[in-house]
Write an enzyme that holds these catalytic residues in place. Structure first.
Site, mmCIF file in Angstrom:
data_model
loop_
_atom_site.group_PDB
_atom_site.id
_atom_site.type_symbol
_atom_site.label_atom_id
_atom_site.label_comp_id
_atom_site.label_asym_id
_atom_site.label_seq_id
_atom_site.Cartn_x
_atom_site.Cartn_y
_atom_site.Cartn_z
ATOM 1 N N TYR A 44 0.836 -1.260 -0.084
ATOM 2 C CA TYR A 44 -0.137 -0.113 0.026
ATOM 3 C C TYR A 44 0.737 1.312 -0.067
ATOM 4 O O TYR A 44 0.887 2.078 -0.904
ATOM 5 C CB TYR A 44 -0.990 0.061 1.146
ATOM 6 C CG TYR A 44 -1.619 1.357 1.553
ATOM 7 C CD1 TYR A 44 -2.607 1.716 0.349
ATOM 8 C CD2 TYR A 44 -0.841 2.092 2.524
ATOM 9 C CE1 TYR A 44 -3.118 3.211 0.932
ATOM 10 C CE2 TYR A 44 -1.633 3.420 2.805
ATOM 11 C CZ TYR A 44 -2.680 3.670 1.864
ATOM 12 O OH TYR A 44 -3.185 5.197 1.989
ATOM 13 N N LYS A 90 -15.118 0.989 7.768
ATOM 14 C CA LYS A 90 -13.445 0.482 7.490
ATOM 15 C C LYS A 90 -13.491 -0.599 8.282
ATOM 16 O O LYS A 90 -12.210 -1.431 8.337
ATOM 17 C CB LYS A 90 -12.726 1.567 7.723
ATOM 18 C CG LYS A 90 -12.630 2.875 6.807
ATOM 19 C CD LYS A 90 -11.451 3.750 7.140
ATOM 20 C CE LYS A 90 -10.227 3.432 7.064
ATOM 21 N NZ LYS A 90 -9.386 4.501 7.125
#
Length: 310
Positions: free
Chosen positions: A140, A178
């Site tokens: 990421y 999330k």
């Protein structure tokens, strides 16, 4: 029109709210609502239209127009630091961003995009927007770093605004979808409301992060749009505060609870940022001079929002 990719997500929906607060509702939200729970982030907001991210990308690549676009806030990405599918991550975060960048450059549309403090990796000092300080720990962070590097090559020749924000530890309203990636404050609040002991990792007084309130993040985004400054900027408070401080503020709001300390998981060892603190030299030099909320201020405001219907 203003386009917000990831507009149903955490930071994107807060940017939509900040635009609404300024009376702006001609907004196209682009997102992937495969996770249907994200719709709740948009329920109380006013937008002109919604488009799926895949359909949007097809239209971008075909060079189709969306009317008179004033700016694009590009917040859409896979933000899971525990996702190790590199092809998925690079397609989602790097290739998509490049397509959008070139679309904007050809039309001189301002592009304000989400980078990340994950670009700095495991360092414990000198979080400075410069190549020698960047060494991401996960794919990421690498996808964000690589796009920043791509932008750096283009910035000197660009005729329109390009600005990237390296978000530090953002927390606040509209992050409930999330799951495990939501902030510590969110999880502590949930545990307390479920009658459970709020939990922190052992040693949490020593883990310090730059926790930045999402309302402040949205304010910075809008300021840069209004002022036309380009570059790559850290977006944190410039203060490292402990996870313990987040817990203390949460317990102070609830006026109950006692922290239960749990062992640090093996799978996170060596892949966990123990300390982050944004260097705000470049942000301040660009002209942004507003103060950022402390953890005590931000968490208190967030708790009031989370428990508003209680």
């Amino acid at each position: 029109m203003i386009i917000v990719t990831g507009g149903a997500g955490f930071i994107g929906s807060n940017i939509v709210k900040a635009l609404n607060d300024k009376g702006i509702t001609d907004i196209l939200v682009v997102d992937n609502l495969k996770d249907g729970t994200k719709f709740v982030n948009l329920v109380d907001l006013d937008i002109a239209d919604y488009m799926d991210k895949e359909d949007f990308l097809i239209q971008i690549m075909a060079g189709e127009e969306f009317g008179d676009v004033e700016a694009i806030f590009h917040e859409g990405a896979c933000s899971s630091t525990t996702e190790w599918d590199g092809k998925y991550m690079m397609d989602n975060n790097y290739q998509y961003s490049k397509e959008l960048l070139h679309y904007c450059l050809e039309r001189e549309i301002p592009l304000l995009y989400a980078s990340s403090a994950a670009t700095y990796g495991g360092r414990t000092s000198d979080f400075i927007e410069s190549r020698e300080y960047e060494k991401p720990l996960n794919v990421y962070g690498y996808s964000k770093f690589l796009f920043d590097e791509y932008v750096r090559q283009i910035l000197p020749e660009a005729n329109s605004q390009i600005v990237g924000f390296r978000y530090f530890n953002v927390y606040g309203p509209r992050e409930g979808h999330k799951g495990s990636m939501a902030s510590v404050a969110f999880h502590l609040n949930t545990q307390l409301n479920n009658g459970e002991s709020p939990k922190l990792f052992e040693g949490s007084e020593n883990f310090k992060r730059d926790f930045v309130y999402v309302g402040d993040v949205a304010d910075v985004n809008l300021w840069f749009l209004e002022n036309g400054v380009s570059g790559i900027f850290n977006l944190g408070t410039g203060r490292a505060e402990s996870f313990q401080a987040v817990a203390d503020a949460t317990l102070a709001y609830h006026k109950k609870g006692q922290i239960e300390y749990i062992p640090f998981p093996d799978k996170l060892k060596g892949r966990y940022q123990a300390f982050t603190q944004a260097d705000l030299t470049n942000l301040r030099a660009a002209g942004y001079d507003k103060p950022f909320k402390t953890v005590a201020e931000g968490v208190t405001e967030y708790m009031a929002w989370l428990n508003r219907d209680a």
